[in-house]
Design an enzyme around this catalytic site. Structure first.
Site, mmCIF file in Angstrom:
data_model
loop_
_atom_site.group_PDB
_atom_site.id
_atom_site.type_symbol
_atom_site.label_atom_id
_atom_site.label_comp_id
_atom_site.label_asym_id
_atom_site.label_seq_id
_atom_site.Cartn_x
_atom_site.Cartn_y
_atom_site.Cartn_z
ATOM 1 C CG HIS A 140 53.258 -71.784 -109.194
ATOM 2 N ND1 HIS A 140 54.484 -71.558 -108.651
ATOM 3 C CD2 HIS A 140 52.383 -71.543 -108.197
ATOM 4 C CE1 HIS A 140 54.372 -71.202 -107.397
ATOM 5 N NE2 HIS A 140 53.109 -71.186 -107.099
ATOM 6 C CG HIS A 160 55.847 -68.316 -99.435
ATOM 7 N ND1 HIS A 160 55.435 -67.075 -99.843
ATOM 8 C CD2 HIS A 160 55.756 -69.111 -100.549
ATOM 9 C CE1 HIS A 160 55.137 -67.104 -101.125
ATOM 10 N NE2 HIS A 160 55.310 -68.335 -101.574
ATOM 11 C CD GLU A 202 52.659 -69.497 -104.015
ATOM 12 O OE1 GLU A 202 52.237 -69.617 -105.182
ATOM 13 O OE2 GLU A 202 53.875 -69.523 -103.718
ATOM 14 C CG ASP A 228 52.059 -73.804 -102.043
ATOM 15 O OD1 ASP A 228 51.900 -72.577 -101.942
ATOM 16 O OD2 ASP A 228 53.116 -74.298 -102.489
ATOM 17 C CG HIS A 252 58.284 -68.023 -105.777
ATOM 18 N ND1 HIS A 252 57.233 -68.057 -106.683
ATOM 19 C CD2 HIS A 252 57.864 -68.734 -104.706
ATOM 20 C CE1 HIS A 252 56.252 -68.781 -106.197
ATOM 21 N NE2 HIS A 252 56.608 -69.200 -105.000
ATOM 22 C CG ASP A 273 57.886 -71.954 -102.550
ATOM 23 O OD1 ASP A 273 57.611 -73.155 -102.445
ATOM 24 O OD2 ASP A 273 57.011 -71.069 -102.621
ATOM 25 C CE1 TYR A 287 59.270 -76.131 -106.383
ATOM 26 C CE2 TYR A 287 61.134 -74.620 -106.331
ATOM 27 C CZ TYR A 287 59.919 -75.025 -105.827
ATOM 28 O OH TYR A 287 59.349 -74.345 -104.785
ATOM 29 C CG HIS A 333 56.971 -77.573 -102.901
ATOM 30 N ND1 HIS A 333 55.676 -77.947 -102.618
ATOM 31 C CD2 HIS A 333 56.954 -76.215 -103.017
ATOM 32 C CE1 HIS A 333 54.908 -76.880 -102.582
ATOM 33 N NE2 HIS A 333 55.657 -75.815 -102.806
#
Length: 401
Positions: A28, A82, A84, A86, A152, A171, A197, A230
């Protein structure tokens, strides 16, 4: 490359099957010197559910990890918390291996997945759109879905395993650390890693974090584990991380004034050290943070619970130093609440650095406590006195918060 975990059993029929990215150093746009993980979770019951996938370059490691528990073709459901990449860019591979699996995701999640993976055949995937409170029975175990809008991204969703009281939080509650350990009590400084984070990813969404806690209370959720996408799983320090998130989201601070600066020929650094000494002498926590010698993500973490910031910039081309400009661009995007600041700096044949930094702080909603302190060329003894007095005033302002 990444490496699969040997799958870790969290409870009967529940496994962590993600991958470790030992060499991750940027995420990011901010630095991740400790690396990272992409976590995925497999639940084996009468039906088999996979919660989230991993970054695409680690797909085969991921598939091999799943194969140590079940044949991927046996997966009945894939939960996409999510979109995104990753978390989702191995989804097309999973759907090749388990073409009859149904994908559970939010309404925005389906839209996003189909936008990303149109070429991979998303139109042929079987979707079930879910919202907060919707449930999926796996036999003896039940998944409940909770929309976590803007934690997020707009599509963000969490999944709660009711019988085991495990929250798969995607996340939220994560950390960027590469470790072969799986639980919070097995690593050092995990709250600090979670703070870094949060500061760099979730700081703009404090109000949404608090609304999420209200929704969790309304739903009567209790947690034996919080399993993010994560970092490590929260098991021993669940109350600590929940309380930390509430504190960060509420904008709670401690008496603290980080001194953040960059310098060209050393004059602004001399000023920074005197400002710091004034803060320290007044009994307030402080830290000297050179913008080109510290990770930007770490600097942002130091701001998270600081009510007051001292920012130093030399002048170049009638403006602020380039590292200060980059820092303020990042900070402005994170929308920190309730922060105050003062700018200081030196200049030579032309000024402007202090004023430009003040302008950016003001645009970012950070209150300027007083007019910035400027010194031409090298500070003399009188200038240093002013710097130290400025530090004392900043310390007093921090104590009043």
């Amino acid at each position: 490359m990444g490496y699969e975990y040997s799958p870790v059993k969290l409870a009967d029929g529940i496994y962590s099957v993600g991958v470790i990215d030992w060499n991750l150093r940027d995420f990011h746009g901010y630095e991740t010197p400790k690396g990272g993980t992409y976590n995925s979770y497999l639940i084996v019951d009468d039906k088999i559910a996979l919660i989230d996938t991993v970054k695409s370059q680690f797909t085969e490691d991921f598939v091999n990890s799943i194969r140590q528990i079940v044949d991927p073709s046996e997966i009945d459901y894939v939960v996409a918390n999510h979109v995104e990449m990753d978390h989702s860019s191995s989804l097309s591979r999973i759907m090749e291996l388990a073409p009859d699996a149904k994908i559970y995701t939010s309404k925005r999640g389906k839209t996003g997945l189909c936008a990303y993976y149109k070429e991979e055949g998303c139109e042929n995937w079987d979707f079930e759109v879910v919202g907060t409170g919707d449930e999926l029975s796996l036999g003896n175990k039940t998944l409940m879905f909770i929309e976590a809008v803007m934690l997020h991204w707009p599509d963000s969703m969490h999944t709660y395993l009711k019988e085991n009281k495990i929250l798969f939080s995607n996340d939220a509650f994560g950390q960027h650390i590469a470790t072969s350990q799986r639980f919070d009590y097995e690593v050092d400084d995990v709250i600090d890693d979670a703070a870094e984070y949060y500061a760099n990813i979730l700081m703009p969404f404090g109000s949404q974090v608090l609304k999420y806690f209200d929704k969790a209370k309304e739903l009567g959720l209790e947690f034996n584990m919080i399993a993010p996408s994560h970092g490590v799983i929260w098991k021993k320090y669940i109350n600590d991380i929940l309380n930390a998130y509430k504190s960060w989201a509420s904008g709670e601070t401690v008496p603290k004034v980080p001194v953040i600066y960059d310098t060209m020929w050393g004059s602004t650094e001399i000023m920074a050290k005197e400002v710091l000494e004034g803060i320290r002498s007044a009994g307030v926590e402080t830290e000297l943070l050179h913008l080109r010698k510290n990770n930007l993500s770490t600097i942002i973490k130091e701001i998270l619970d600081a009510p007051v910031i001292a920012l130093g910039s030399t002048t170049i081309n009638n403006g602020m130093f380039h590292s200060v400009a980059g820092f303020l661009t990042h900070l402005k995007g994170l929308k920190p609440k309730g922060k105050k600041a003062v700018v200081f700096g030196s200049y030579g044949w032309g000024g402007g650095g202090v004023q430009r930094a003040e302008d950016e702080l003001d645009k970012g909603g950070i209150e300027l406590l007083e007019k910035g302190l400027k010194v031409k060329f090298r500070p003399d003894s009188e200038d240093l006195k002013f710097c130290r007095e400025l530090g004392t005033r900043l310390a007093e302002a921090a104590k009043e918060q």
